[in-house]
Motif scaffolding. Structure first.
Motif, PDB file in Angstrom:
ATOM      1  N   ILE A 110       0.637  -1.411  -0.031  1.00  0.00           N
ATOM      2  CA  ILE A 110       0.051   0.151  -0.014  1.00  0.00           C
ATOM      3  C   ILE A 110       0.940   0.699   0.186  1.00  0.00           C
ATOM      4  N   ASN A 111       1.942   1.436   0.925  1.00  0.00           N
ATOM      5  CA  ASN A 111       2.587   2.570   0.693  1.00  0.00           C
ATOM      6  C   ASN A 111       3.217   2.800  -0.632  1.00  0.00           C
ATOM      7  N   ASP A 112       3.613   1.957  -1.157  1.00  0.00           N
ATOM      8  CA  ASP A 112       3.945   1.522  -2.610  1.00  0.00           C
ATOM      9  C   ASP A 112       3.094   2.242  -3.312  1.00  0.00           C
ATOM     10  N   ILE A 113       2.274   2.127  -3.184  1.00  0.00           N
ATOM     11  CA  ILE A 113       0.942   2.396  -4.175  1.00  0.00           C
ATOM     12  C   ILE A 113       0.666   3.758  -3.888  1.00  0.00           C
ATOM     13  N   ILE A 114       0.836   4.084  -2.445  1.00  0.00           N
ATOM     14  CA  ILE A 114       0.386   6.385  -1.979  1.00  0.00           C
ATOM     15  C   ILE A 114       0.907   6.791  -2.542  1.00  0.00           C
ATOM     16  N   ALA A 115       2.266   6.624  -2.447  1.00  0.00           N
ATOM     17  CA  ALA A 115       3.937   7.389  -2.805  1.00  0.00           C
ATOM     18  C   ALA A 115       4.087   7.238  -4.570  1.00  0.00           C
ATOM     19  N   ARG A 116       3.820   6.474  -5.260  1.00  0.00           N
ATOM     20  CA  ARG A 116       3.175   6.383  -6.260  1.00  0.00           C
ATOM     21  C   ARG A 116       2.237   7.178  -6.886  1.00  0.00           C
ATOM     22  N   LEU A 117       1.175   6.798  -5.900  1.00  0.00           N
ATOM     23  CA  LEU A 117       0.013   8.043  -6.591  1.00  0.00           C
ATOM     24  C   LEU A 117       0.748   9.800  -6.399  1.00  0.00           C
ATOM     25  N   ILE A 118       1.154   9.530  -5.138  1.00  0.00           N
ATOM     26  CA  ILE A 118       1.457  11.342  -4.802  1.00  0.00           C
ATOM     27  C   ILE A 118       2.747  11.828  -6.394  1.00  0.00           C
ATOM     28  N   ARG A 119       3.530  10.937  -6.560  1.00  0.00           N
ATOM     29  CA  ARG A 119       4.421  11.414  -7.715  1.00  0.00           C
ATOM     30  C   ARG A 119       3.969  11.228  -8.911  1.00  0.00           C
ATOM     31  N   SER A 120       3.007  10.628  -9.618  1.00  0.00           N
ATOM     32  CA  SER A 120       2.263  10.362 -10.905  1.00  0.00           C
ATOM     33  C   SER A 120       1.779  11.735 -10.484  1.00  0.00           C
ATOM     34  N   ALA A 121       0.793  12.148  -9.586  1.00  0.00           N
ATOM     35  CA  ALA A 121       0.038  13.452  -9.788  1.00  0.00           C
ATOM     36  C   ALA A 121       0.999  15.007  -9.480  1.00  0.00           C
ATOM     37  N   ASN A 122       2.539  14.475  -9.003  1.00  0.00           N
ATOM     38  CA  ASN A 122       3.679  15.900  -8.965  1.00  0.00           C
ATOM     39  C   ASN A 122       4.109  15.605 -10.296  1.00  0.00           C
ATOM     40  N   GLU A 123       3.730  14.915 -11.255  1.00  0.00           N
ATOM     41  CA  GLU A 123       4.594  14.776 -12.894  1.00  0.00           C
ATOM     42  C   GLU A 123       3.397  14.509 -13.205  1.00  0.00           C
ATOM     43  N   VAL A 124       1.853  15.132 -13.699  1.00  0.00           N
ATOM     44  CA  VAL A 124       1.001  15.051 -14.711  1.00  0.00           C
ATOM     45  C   VAL A 124       1.255  14.803 -15.824  1.00  0.00           C
ATOM     46  N   ASP A 125       2.275  16.049 -16.062  1.00  0.00           N
ATOM     47  CA  ASP A 125       2.694  16.359 -17.447  1.00  0.00           C
ATOM     48  C   ASP A 125       3.919  15.226 -18.129  1.00  0.00           C
ATOM     49  N   ARG A 126       3.943  14.104 -17.574  1.00  0.00           N
ATOM     50  CA  ARG A 126       4.640  13.403 -17.785  1.00  0.00           C
ATOM     51  C   ARG A 126       3.807  11.851 -18.448  1.00  0.00           C
ATOM     52  N   LEU A 127       2.445  12.604 -18.006  1.00  0.00           N
ATOM     53  CA  LEU A 127       1.400  10.944 -17.849  1.00  0.00           C
ATOM     54  C   LEU A 127       0.953  10.559 -18.825  1.00  0.00           C
ATOM     55  N   SER A 128       0.514   9.698 -19.718  1.00  0.00           N
ATOM     56  CA  SER A 128      -0.652   9.707 -20.352  1.00  0.00           C
ATOM     57  C   SER A 128      -2.207   8.982 -19.800  1.00  0.00           C
ATOM     58  N   PRO A 129      -3.076   9.442 -20.815  1.00  0.00           N
ATOM     59  CA  PRO A 129      -3.915   8.954 -20.311  1.00  0.00           C
ATOM     60  C   PRO A 129      -4.316   7.526 -19.451  1.00  0.00           C
ATOM     61  N   ARG A 151      -4.508   6.308   1.959  1.00  0.00           N
ATOM     62  CA  ARG A 151      -3.761   6.603   3.180  1.00  0.00           C
ATOM     63  C   ARG A 151      -3.950   6.445   4.467  1.00  0.00           C
ATOM     64  N   ASP A 152      -5.453   7.102   4.931  1.00  0.00           N
ATOM     65  CA  ASP A 152      -6.567   7.184   5.231  1.00  0.00           C
ATOM     66  C   ASP A 152      -7.323   5.529   5.880  1.00  0.00           C
ATOM     67  N   LEU A 153      -7.433   4.743   5.037  1.00  0.00           N
ATOM     68  CA  LEU A 153      -7.589   3.604   5.015  1.00  0.00           C
ATOM     69  C   LEU A 153      -7.056   2.191   5.724  1.00  0.00           C
ATOM     70  N   HIS A 154      -5.538   2.754   5.369  1.00  0.00           N
ATOM     71  CA  HIS A 154      -4.648   2.402   5.132  1.00  0.00           C
ATOM     72  C   HIS A 154      -3.972   1.868   6.989  1.00  0.00           C
ATOM     73  N   ILE A 155      -4.138   3.100   7.596  1.00  0.00           N
ATOM     74  CA  ILE A 155      -4.513   3.409   8.838  1.00  0.00           C
ATOM     75  C   ILE A 155      -5.222   3.003   9.148  1.00  0.00           C
ATOM     76  N   VAL A 156      -6.498   2.888   9.581  1.00  0.00           N
ATOM     77  CA  VAL A 156      -7.557   2.438  10.219  1.00  0.00           C
ATOM     78  C   VAL A 156      -7.243   0.572  10.233  1.00  0.00           C
ATOM     79  N   VAL A 157      -6.452   0.718   9.223  1.00  0.00           N
ATOM     80  CA  VAL A 157      -6.769  -1.054   9.342  1.00  0.00           C
ATOM     81  C   VAL A 157      -5.771  -1.787   9.860  1.00  0.00           C
TER      82      VAL A 157
END
Length: 104
Positions: A3-22, A84-90
């Motif tokens: 989960i933490n890897d997925i969260i980090a990947r989502l945040i990194r991707s959000a900060n680099e949206v110009d490099r992403l494809s749909p 992140r929130d759900l991971h903390i709860v679980v």
């Protein structure tokens, strides 16, 4: 992928949206949606019809080829926050009780 890897990947991707494809945005969000559903199940959280926060993420994923990169940014961060929130709860073993109030 944990989960933490997925969260980090989502945040990194959000900060680099110009490099992403749909397609990349759609895949990331679909993976996040799947993980959100799994964590909700583990936490015994039942979404409330008409008020489910995951709908926005699904909308961004489905329309990634038609919406702005600003929407990609918000969708990716929203998915990261929910995970992140759900991971903390679980992980904490916190129990959540959701009640609905009736109008009188």
């Amino acid at each position: 992928m944990i989960i933490n890897d997925i969260i980090a990947r989502l945040i990194r991707s959000a900060n680099e949206v110009d490099r992403l494809s749909p397609i990349e945005v759609r895949r990331l969000l679909e993976q996040a949606i799947s993980m959100i559903r799994e964590l909700r199940t583990r936490a015994r959280i039942v979404p409330i019809s008409g008020r489910d926060a995951i709908v926005y993420i699904q909308t961004v994923a489905a329309g990634a080829d038609r919406i702005s990169k600003q929407e990609w940014y918000h969708g990716l961060l929203h998915a990261a926050e929910m995970l992140r929130d759900l991971h903390i709860v679980v992980e904490s073993g916190t129990q959540i009780y959701i009640t609905t109030s009736e109008k009188r």
